[in-house]
Write an enzyme that holds these catalytic residues in place. Structure first.
Site, PDB file in Angstrom:
ATOM      1  N   HIS A   1     -10.447   5.552 -26.101  1.00  0.00           N
ATOM      2  CA  HIS A   1     -10.549   4.831 -25.120  1.00  0.00           C
ATOM      3  C   HIS A   1     -10.284   5.708 -23.872  1.00  0.00           C
ATOM      4  O   HIS A   1      -9.955   6.712 -24.109  1.00  0.00           O
ATOM      5  CB  HIS A   1      -9.816   3.782 -25.195  1.00  0.00           C
ATOM      6  CG  HIS A   1      -8.383   3.827 -25.101  1.00  0.00           C
ATOM      7  ND1 HIS A   1      -7.469   4.167 -26.221  1.00  0.00           N
ATOM      8  CD2 HIS A   1      -7.513   4.348 -24.140  1.00  0.00           C
ATOM      9  CE1 HIS A   1      -6.413   4.658 -25.925  1.00  0.00           C
ATOM     10  NE2 HIS A   1      -6.207   4.716 -24.457  1.00  0.00           N
TER      11      HIS A   1
ATOM     12  N   ASP B   1       0.736  -1.195  -0.057  1.00  0.00           N
ATOM     13  CA  ASP B   1       0.098   0.028  -0.016  1.00  0.00           C
ATOM     14  C   ASP B   1       0.957   1.398  -0.036  1.00  0.00           C
ATOM     15  O   ASP B   1       0.431   2.300  -0.396  1.00  0.00           O
ATOM     16  CB  ASP B   1      -0.890  -0.024   1.192  1.00  0.00           C
ATOM     17  CG  ASP B   1      -1.996  -1.101   1.258  1.00  0.00           C
ATOM     18  OD1 ASP B   1      -2.220  -1.630   0.246  1.00  0.00           O
ATOM     19  OD2 ASP B   1      -2.509  -1.293   2.307  1.00  0.00           O
TER      20      ASP B   1
ATOM     21  N   GLU C   1      -6.366   8.050 -18.146  1.00  0.00           N
ATOM     22  CA  GLU C   1      -7.312   9.253 -18.103  1.00  0.00           C
ATOM     23  C   GLU C   1      -7.723   9.895 -16.803  1.00  0.00           C
ATOM     24  O   GLU C   1      -7.782  11.244 -16.675  1.00  0.00           O
ATOM     25  CB  GLU C   1      -8.458   9.145 -19.289  1.00  0.00           C
ATOM     26  CG  GLU C   1      -8.108   9.319 -20.520  1.00  0.00           C
ATOM     27  CD  GLU C   1      -7.119   8.147 -21.064  1.00  0.00           C
ATOM     28  OE1 GLU C   1      -7.184   6.865 -20.523  1.00  0.00           O
ATOM     29  OE2 GLU C   1      -6.508   8.323 -21.986  1.00  0.00           O
TER      30      GLU C   1
HETATM   31  O1  F6P Z   1      -2.764  -3.903   3.225  1.00  0.00           O
HETATM   32  C1  F6P Z   1      -2.630  -4.593   2.151  1.00  0.00           C
HETATM   33  C2  F6P Z   1      -3.831  -5.108   1.387  1.00  0.00           C
HETATM   34  O2  F6P Z   1      -3.433  -5.801   0.249  1.00  0.00           O
HETATM   35  C3  F6P Z   1      -4.704  -3.863   1.061  1.00  0.00           C
HETATM   36  O3  F6P Z   1      -4.295  -3.254  -0.137  1.00  0.00           O
HETATM   37  C4  F6P Z   1      -6.079  -4.478   1.166  1.00  0.00           C
HETATM   38  O4  F6P Z   1      -7.179  -3.538   1.283  1.00  0.00           O
HETATM   39  C5  F6P Z   1      -6.011  -5.501   2.106  1.00  0.00           C
HETATM   40  O5  F6P Z   1      -4.341  -5.578   2.383  1.00  0.00           O
HETATM   41  C6  F6P Z   1      -6.460  -6.763   1.957  1.00  0.00           C
HETATM   42  O6  F6P Z   1      -6.660  -7.473   3.225  1.00  0.00           O
HETATM   43  P1  F6P Z   1      -6.883  -9.033   3.256  1.00  0.00           P
HETATM   44  O7  F6P Z   1      -5.606  -9.654   2.698  1.00  0.00           O
HETATM   45  O8  F6P Z   1      -6.905  -9.379   4.681  1.00  0.00           O
HETATM   46  O9  F6P Z   1      -8.142  -9.261   2.403  1.00  0.00           O
END
Ligand code: F6P
Length: 320
Positions: free
Chosen positions: A217, A128, A188
Site C-alpha cells: 500500500h 497551521d 510513503e
Molecule cells: O488557517 C486555518 C485554516 O484551517 C487553514 O488550514 C485553512 O486553509 C483555512 O483555515 C480554512 O478557512 P475557512 O475556515 O475560512 O474555510
C-alpha cells in the site's frame, strides 16, 4: 495604567483557544484587572459586541475545542473607517488593552489597531503552525493528532486492498501538518508547499514503490491547495497497480478537545500575554522557543519567514 483588557479570537478557530481565553481571564482577574470578551473576533469590536467576563464564565472550557467567544474573518478590517468603529468600542467600554488570539490575519488586525494607539498583544492560535516567532501555534498539536489518527486508520484498510491513499490535510501555505503527520504515520510521500507538487515525479515515485519495492500500500500526505486529491488518486489507479483513493480530512482537523500539549501551551501563553502587557509591552506577539516564552514585535513576525524544515523532509524520505 491598564485596568481593563479585552480578549478576542479571530480567523480559523483552533483547539486550545478556549484554554488561552481561560488563562487570560483568570490571570488578569487575579491581578485586579477587568476582562471584556469580544464576540466573533474583529466583528464584535466593530459592532460593540463585548461583555464582561468573570472567573466562572471560563469554567470548564479548558477541555473544549472551538472558541467560546466565536470567531470570524473580517477582510474589511483593513479599512480605516472600519478600524475607527473598533476604536469607538474601546472608548465606550474604557478598554485599555487587548489580547488577540489567532493567525496572521488576526495579527494584521492587531497591528493596525496598535498603530492607532491601542495596546495589543497577540497569541498564535491556528492549526497551521505558520506563524514566525514561535515554534508551535496553539491547536497544531491537536490537529496533528487528529490527522494521525485518521491516517493510521486509512493505512489499515489501504494495506488490505493494495490501495494508495491520498490524504489531504490543511495547512494553508505551510506544510508542517503534512510533514509531521507524514513522519508520524510512516507515509510513503509527503507533498507540501515547501516541496512543491510535481505530478510526473509523484507518479514515478509511486511506480517505483509499487513495482520495485513491492509495497502492499502507499500513503501520500498532501497539503491542501496543491492539487485535486481525487484527480491524483484517479491517476494513481491508471498508472500504478495501486487503487488510488482520496480522503480530504478538512474541518475535522479544526475541532476536538485540545491535547495536553495545546492546553499547556495556551495556558502559558495566555498568562504571559497578560504579564507582558502589564510590563508595558505592546504590539508584541507571544511565542514559545525552546520551551521558553518569548515575544517579538508583531511587525517583525511579518518580516521573518519560517525556516523550511529540510532535515525533517530528508528524514521522512530516508525512512520510506
Ligand atoms: O488557517 C486555518 C485554516 O484551517 C487553514 O488550514 C485553512 O486553509 C483555512 O483555515 C480554512 O478557512 P475557512 O475556515 O475560512 O474555510
Amino acid at each position: 495604567m491598564i485596568k481593563t483588557i479585552a480578549v478576542l479570537t479571530s480567523g480559523g478557530d483552533s483547539p486550545g483557544m478556549n484554554a488561552a481565553i481561560r488563562s487570560i481571564t483568570r490571570s488578569a482577574i487575579a491581578r485586579g484587572i477587568k476582562v471584556m470578551g469580544v464576540r466573533d473576533g474583529f466583528l464584535g469590536l466593530i459592532n460593540n459586541d463585548v461583555f464582561e467576563m468573570e472567573r466562572s464564565d471560563v469554567s470548564g472550557i479548558i477541555v473544549r475545542g472551538g472558541t467560546m467567544l466565536g470567531s470570524a474573518r473580517v477582510p474589511g478590517f483593513t479599512e480605516r473607517a472600519v478600524q475607527d468603529l473598533a476604536i469607538d468600542t474601546f472608548k465606550k467600554n474604557q478598554i485599555d488593552a487587548m489580547i488577540v488570539i489567532g493567525g496572521d490575519g488576526s495579527y494584521r488586525g492587531a497591528l493596525a489597531l496598535s498603530k492607532l494607539g491601542i495596546k495589543c498583544m497577540t497569541i498564535p492560535g491556528t492549526i497551521d503552525n505558520d506563524i514566525p516567532g514561535t515554534e508551535e501555534t496553539i491547536g497544531f498539536d491537536t490537529a496533528l493528532n487528529t490527522a494521525i489518527e485518521a491516517i493510521d486508520k486509512l493505512r489499515d484498510t489501504s494495506s488490505s486492498h493494495h490501495r494508495c491513499s491520498v490524504v489531504e490535510v490543511m495547512g494553508n501555505r505551510c506544510g508542517d501538518l503534512a510533514l509531521y503527520a507524514g513522519i508520524s504515520t510512516g507515509a510513503e510521500l509527503v507533498i507540501t508547499p515547501e516541496t512543491g507538487y510535481d505530478y510526473e515525479w509523484t507518479i514515478k515515485r509511486l511506480q517505483e514503490l509499487d513495482q520495485i519495492r513491492k509495497k502492499s500500500h502507499a500513503i501520500v500526505v498532501i497539503s491542501e491547495k496543491l492539487t485535486d486529491a481525487e484527480d491524483l488518486a484517479k491517476s494513481i489507479s491508471r498508472k500504478t497497480s495501486f487503487a488510488g483513493r482520496s480522503t480530504v480530512l478538512g474541518y475535522i482537523q479544526r475541532g476536538g478537545s485540545p491535547t495536553a500539549k495545546d492546553r499547556i501551551l495556551a495556558t502559558r501563553m495566555g498568562d504571559f500575554a497578560v504579564t507582558s502587557l502589564l510590563d508595558g509591552k505592546h504590539a508584541h506577539a507571544v511565542g514559545m522557543i525552546e520551551g521558553q516564552l518569548v515575544s517579538m514585535s508583531i511587525e517583525d513576525t511579518f518580516k521573518h519567514k519560517k525556516k523550511v524544515k529540510q532535515d525533517m523532509f530528508d528524514l521522512q524520505k530516508r525512512l520510506v
